[in-house]
Design a protein around this motif. Structure first.
Motif, PDB file in Angstrom:
ATOM      1  N   GLU A   1      40.781 -21.520  -4.622  1.00 23.19           N
ATOM      2  CA  GLU A   1      40.519 -22.960  -4.686  1.00 23.19           C
ATOM      3  C   GLU A   1      40.168 -23.517  -3.308  1.00 23.19           C
ATOM      4  O   GLU A   1      39.245 -24.323  -3.170  1.00 23.19           O
ATOM      5  N   ALA A   2      40.915 -23.093  -2.283  1.00 22.12           N
ATOM      6  CA  ALA A   2      40.633 -23.569  -0.923  1.00 22.12           C
ATOM      7  C   ALA A   2      39.280 -23.052  -0.441  1.00 22.12           C
ATOM      8  O   ALA A   2      38.533 -23.772   0.225  1.00 22.12           O
ATOM      9  N   PHE A   3      38.966 -21.813  -0.778  1.00 27.41           N
ATOM     10  CA  PHE A   3      37.681 -21.245  -0.377  1.00 27.41           C
ATOM     11  C   PHE A   3      36.540 -21.994  -1.062  1.00 27.41           C
ATOM     12  O   PHE A   3      35.562 -22.382  -0.420  1.00 27.41           O
ATOM     13  N   VAL A   4      36.658 -22.235  -2.367  1.00 28.29           N
ATOM     14  CA  VAL A   4      35.610 -22.954  -3.101  1.00 28.29           C
ATOM     15  C   VAL A   4      35.476 -24.372  -2.563  1.00 28.29           C
ATOM     16  O   VAL A   4      34.355 -24.889  -2.434  1.00 28.29           O
TER      17      VAL A   4
ATOM     18  N   ALA B   1      32.902 -16.407  -5.583  1.00 25.69           N
ATOM     19  CA  ALA B   1      33.808 -17.548  -5.753  1.00 25.69           C
ATOM     20  C   ALA B   1      33.185 -18.604  -6.664  1.00 25.69           C
ATOM     21  O   ALA B   1      33.871 -19.179  -7.518  1.00 25.69           O
ATOM     22  N   LEU B   2      31.895 -18.850  -6.508  1.00 20.86           N
ATOM     23  CA  LEU B   2      31.213 -19.811  -7.383  1.00 20.86           C
ATOM     24  C   LEU B   2      31.176 -19.308  -8.830  1.00 20.86           C
ATOM     25  O   LEU B   2      31.378 -20.078  -9.767  1.00 20.86           O
TER      26      LEU B   2
ATOM     27  N   ARG C   1      22.262 -19.273   2.149  1.00 23.01           N
ATOM     28  CA  ARG C   1      23.588 -18.873   2.637  1.00 23.01           C
ATOM     29  C   ARG C   1      24.542 -18.609   1.482  1.00 23.01           C
ATOM     30  O   ARG C   1      25.301 -17.646   1.495  1.00 23.01           O
ATOM     31  N   ALA C   2      24.508 -19.448   0.457  1.00 27.79           N
ATOM     32  CA  ALA C   2      25.408 -19.257  -0.679  1.00 27.79           C
ATOM     33  C   ALA C   2      25.119 -17.953  -1.414  1.00 27.79           C
ATOM     34  O   ALA C   2      26.041 -17.228  -1.781  1.00 27.79           O
ATOM     35  N   PHE C   3      23.839 -17.647  -1.608  1.00 28.31           N
ATOM     36  CA  PHE C   3      23.501 -16.463  -2.395  1.00 28.31           C
ATOM     37  C   PHE C   3      23.416 -15.187  -1.561  1.00 28.31           C
ATOM     38  O   PHE C   3      23.454 -14.093  -2.118  1.00 28.31           O
ATOM     39  N   ALA C   4      23.366 -15.307  -0.262  1.00 28.51           N
ATOM     40  CA  ALA C   4      23.375 -14.119   0.598  1.00 28.51           C
ATOM     41  C   ALA C   4      24.789 -13.620   0.837  1.00 28.51           C
ATOM     42  O   ALA C   4      24.980 -12.508   1.309  1.00 28.51           O
TER      43      ALA C   4
END
Length: 133
Positions: A21-24, A83-84, A73-76
């Protein structure tokens, strides 16, 4: 940098107690455009599946370089993408620097996922205006 990390998040990570949760939440704060794309797709997926579709796709060209950068950045990042996927209960795929597909969690085994991630699909979805995205 991919993420803007607060001292509390860094402390939790260094202590080995960073929650998903904190990471997301860190991802959502740091990459709001990318997070929003995934969130919108996840909201649309159940109705699409109920109507017989295997996936939903967002092929909206990001509005600026910062938004492109967030998607990249999100998909790399395996940890960010994972997490997503856990947060929204979807399997994600990425193509052509902006095209995001959301599939049901078991969707990686399906034909729609294979078609979306195929080299042929990558070639068919090239756009001259996105050569340097």
């Amino acid at each position: 940098m991919s993420l803007t990390v607060t001292p509390d998040v860094l402390e939790a990570a260094e202590a080995g107690r960073l929650s998903d949760e904190a990471f997301v939440a860190c991802v959502q704060e740091s990459l709001p455009y990318a997070y929003g794309v995934v969130e919108r797709l996840a909201r649309r997926l159940p109705a699409a599946v109920a109507a017989g579709a295997s996936c939903v796709v967002d092929d909206t060209v990001p509005p600026d370089d910062a938004a492109f950068g967030q998607l990249l950045r999100a998909f790399a990042s395996t940890s960010i993408r994972g997490a997503l996927e856990r947060r929204f209960g979807v399997a994600l795929a990425f193509q052509n620097c902006h095209r995001v597909g959301a599939f049901s969690p078991g969707g990686r085994a399906g034909d729609a996922y294979r078609r979306f991630t195929s080299p042929e699909s990558q070639i068919r979805n090239q756009r001259p205006d996105l050569v340097n995205c």
